[in-house]
Write an enzyme that holds these catalytic residues in place. Structure first.
Site, mmCIF file in Angstrom:
data_model
loop_
_atom_site.group_PDB
_atom_site.id
_atom_site.type_symbol
_atom_site.label_atom_id
_atom_site.label_comp_id
_atom_site.label_asym_id
_atom_site.label_seq_id
_atom_site.Cartn_x
_atom_site.Cartn_y
_atom_site.Cartn_z
ATOM 1 N N PRO A 1 -69.988 71.308 -42.406
ATOM 2 C CA PRO A 1 -68.891 70.576 -42.745
ATOM 3 C C PRO A 1 -68.908 70.720 -44.519
ATOM 4 O O PRO A 1 -69.940 70.880 -45.012
ATOM 5 C CB PRO A 1 -69.172 69.301 -42.436
ATOM 6 C CG PRO A 1 -69.987 69.244 -41.153
ATOM 7 C CD PRO A 1 -70.937 70.590 -41.537
ATOM 8 N N LYS B 1 -78.993 71.589 -45.508
ATOM 9 C CA LYS B 1 -80.087 70.622 -45.806
ATOM 10 C C LYS B 1 -79.727 69.225 -45.805
ATOM 11 O O LYS B 1 -78.541 68.652 -45.814
ATOM 12 C CB LYS B 1 -80.402 70.836 -47.510
ATOM 13 C CG LYS B 1 -79.483 70.312 -48.369
ATOM 14 C CD LYS B 1 -79.815 69.195 -48.978
ATOM 15 C CE LYS B 1 -78.372 68.467 -49.450
ATOM 16 N NZ LYS B 1 -78.284 67.339 -50.653
ATOM 17 N N LEU C 1 -74.419 68.429 -47.314
ATOM 18 C CA LEU C 1 -75.219 69.255 -46.860
ATOM 19 C C LEU C 1 -75.601 70.372 -47.402
ATOM 20 O O LEU C 1 -76.075 71.287 -46.706
ATOM 21 C CB LEU C 1 -74.519 69.481 -45.384
ATOM 22 C CG LEU C 1 -74.085 68.291 -44.567
ATOM 23 C CD1 LEU C 1 -73.545 68.341 -43.239
ATOM 24 C CD2 LEU C 1 -75.609 67.367 -44.181
ATOM 25 N N ASP D 1 -79.307 72.831 -56.097
ATOM 26 C CA ASP D 1 -79.571 72.867 -54.868
ATOM 27 C C ASP D 1 -80.045 74.241 -54.336
ATOM 28 O O ASP D 1 -80.615 74.436 -53.333
ATOM 29 C CB ASP D 1 -78.855 71.946 -53.795
ATOM 30 C CG ASP D 1 -78.880 70.603 -53.875
ATOM 31 O OD1 ASP D 1 -79.745 70.051 -54.355
ATOM 32 O OD2 ASP D 1 -78.057 70.014 -53.244
ATOM 33 N N ALA E 1 -69.711 67.714 -47.915
ATOM 34 C CA ALA E 1 -70.369 66.745 -46.714
ATOM 35 C C ALA E 1 -71.866 66.161 -47.307
ATOM 36 O O ALA E 1 -72.222 65.100 -46.525
ATOM 37 C CB ALA E 1 -70.356 67.421 -45.390
HETATM 38 P P1 ATP Z 1 -74.254 68.998 -52.032
HETATM 39 O O1 ATP Z 1 -74.869 68.238 -50.917
HETATM 40 O O2 ATP Z 1 -75.076 70.131 -52.656
HETATM 41 O O3 ATP Z 1 -73.746 68.036 -53.071
HETATM 42 P P2 ATP Z 1 -71.793 69.518 -50.447
HETATM 43 O O4 ATP Z 1 -72.257 69.511 -49.273
HETATM 44 O O5 ATP Z 1 -71.683 68.012 -50.850
HETATM 45 O O6 ATP Z 1 -72.946 69.959 -51.591
HETATM 46 P P3 ATP Z 1 -70.311 71.730 -50.410
HETATM 47 O O7 ATP Z 1 -70.149 71.929 -48.913
HETATM 48 O O8 ATP Z 1 -71.036 72.771 -51.102
HETATM 49 O O9 ATP Z 1 -70.704 70.206 -50.779
HETATM 50 O O10 ATP Z 1 -68.802 71.753 -51.308
HETATM 51 C C1 ATP Z 1 -68.502 71.178 -52.661
HETATM 52 C C2 ATP Z 1 -67.390 71.835 -53.158
HETATM 53 O O11 ATP Z 1 -67.578 73.583 -53.306
HETATM 54 C C3 ATP Z 1 -66.299 72.168 -52.158
HETATM 55 O O12 ATP Z 1 -65.102 71.115 -52.824
HETATM 56 C C4 ATP Z 1 -65.647 73.487 -52.108
HETATM 57 O O13 ATP Z 1 -64.515 73.769 -52.532
HETATM 58 C C5 ATP Z 1 -66.712 74.259 -53.236
HETATM 59 N N1 ATP Z 1 -67.300 75.569 -52.580
HETATM 60 C C6 ATP Z 1 -67.508 76.562 -52.995
HETATM 61 N N2 ATP Z 1 -67.896 77.652 -52.730
HETATM 62 C C7 ATP Z 1 -68.177 76.944 -51.372
HETATM 63 C C8 ATP Z 1 -68.897 77.462 -50.153
HETATM 64 N N3 ATP Z 1 -69.089 78.778 -50.070
HETATM 65 N N4 ATP Z 1 -68.829 76.681 -49.035
HETATM 66 C C9 ATP Z 1 -68.472 75.242 -49.032
HETATM 67 N N5 ATP Z 1 -68.073 74.773 -50.182
HETATM 68 C C10 ATP Z 1 -67.598 75.743 -51.338
#
Ligand code: ATP
Length: 287
Positions: free
Chosen positions: A96, A11, A101, A138, A99
């Site tokens: 990624p 997203k 996303l 989310d 990130a």
């Molecule tokens: P958001 O945009 O919802 O804030 P994000 O994209 O910033 O999320 P994610 O990629 O979801 O972040 O990862 C955040 C943390 O979640 C990471 O530090 C990771 O260790 C943990 N995590 C747990 N399960 C997963 C998964 N299936 N894929 C990615 N990260 C995961």
């Protein structure tokens, strides 16, 4: 059915506003969400091990209950009241990690949808979203997808008219951003610029791509970009190459831009690749 494969899409926040801090320390959000064709592939197969096993192609990701996909499977079996006979979940990650996303949230959403089909449990989208909310704010949006307004902590969703055809260019600088830190640093009394969410909704209703892109804004960006100058630099490159608008997604550090001209998007991506490794050109088609 013994096995299921599905794609779990990333997203973007076309806009992100934080309205207030609640007493329980969650934040009241107002966001326009958009899914993009960057996806993890989830395959789940039934086994007779009595266990939920998870594998991914990313060696630093946990595969135990710290992985949101694993927690989603556990929550699904508890909510559905089905005994765990055993499953293997394989996640091929392309989104990624950490990130901005929603990579973890979309994997969790994908697991809930996949298990609902695999076990023919017939949970409705609303029931899956309610279960998803217990895993992360989310997750309900990731179950729904499309263009949507997200309110509350992100779980109150209203579908919006789909974003018109365009090309996204997304760049993910390899810097570490803590979502918790960003929200802690957010001082709502000092937010200078807020997104015009109403104007963005109207632009979507009119199918006005430029109107949407011009209104892209994220109130968390000044906090993350204060520590990572690369964010502003990437956005400037995007705008110099003819993007209609550019912004950060989530708490960062990913930055994305909307182009109406695919060739300009490709030229921009080539320039961005001189600065960061992770660059995506993602065509978007109105469904
Ligand atoms: P958001 O945009 O919802 O804030 P994000 O994209 O910033 O999320 P994610 O990629 O979801 O972040 O990862 C955040 C943390 O979640 C990471 O530090 C990771 O260790 C943990 N995590 C747990 N399960 C997963 C998964 N299936 N894929 C990615 N990260 C995961």
């Amino acid at each position: 059915m013994e096995r299921i494969v599905l794609d779990a899409r990333a997203k973007l926040n076309l806009s992100l506003d934080v309205l207030r801090r609640r007493e329980d320390n969650y934040h009241e959000m107002l966001m326009v969400m958009q899914d993009v064709d960057i996806y993890d592939t989830i395959s789940i197969e039934k086994t007779d091990t009595g266990r939920i096993r998870l594998m991914t192609n990313v060696d630093f990701l946990p595969t135990d209950e710290r992985n949101l996909a694993s927690r989603a499977a556990d929550a699904f079996y508890k909510a559905a009241g089905i005994p765990v006979e055993g499953i293997n979940i394989k996640i091929h990650k392309r989104i990624p990690v950490a990130a901005g996303l929603a990579g973890g949230s979309t994997d969790a959403a994908g697991v809930l949808k996949a298990l609902n089909t695999l076990h023919d449990t017939g949970m409705t989208t609303e029931e899956l979203c309610r279960l998803g909310k217990t895993l992360g704010a989310d997750v309900p949006y990731c179950i729904l997808g499309g263009t949507a307004l997200a309110e509350g902590i992100g779980e109150i969703l209203t579908p919006l008219p789909t974003l018109p055809d365009c090309t996204f260019v997304l760049a993910h600088p390899s810097v570490a951003v803590s979502t918790k830190y960003v929200f802690q640093r957010l001082d709502l009394s000092r937010v200078k610029y807020r997104p015009d969410t109403k104007g963005m909704k109207q632009a979507l209703e009119k199918g006005d791509l430029g109107g949407v892109a011009r209104r892209m804004l994220n109130v968390l960006e000044p906090i993350t970009s204060a520590n990572h100058k690369i964010i502003g630099e990437l956005e400037n490159i995007m705008l110099d190459f003819g993007a209609l608008g550019a912004a950060m997604s989530g708490s960062g550090p990913s930055v994305f831009a909307i182009f109406s001209d695919e060739k300009k998007a490709e030229e921009c991506a080539a320039e961005l690749k001189k600065r960061v490794n992770d660059v995506f050109i993602v065509p978007h088609k109105k469904k």
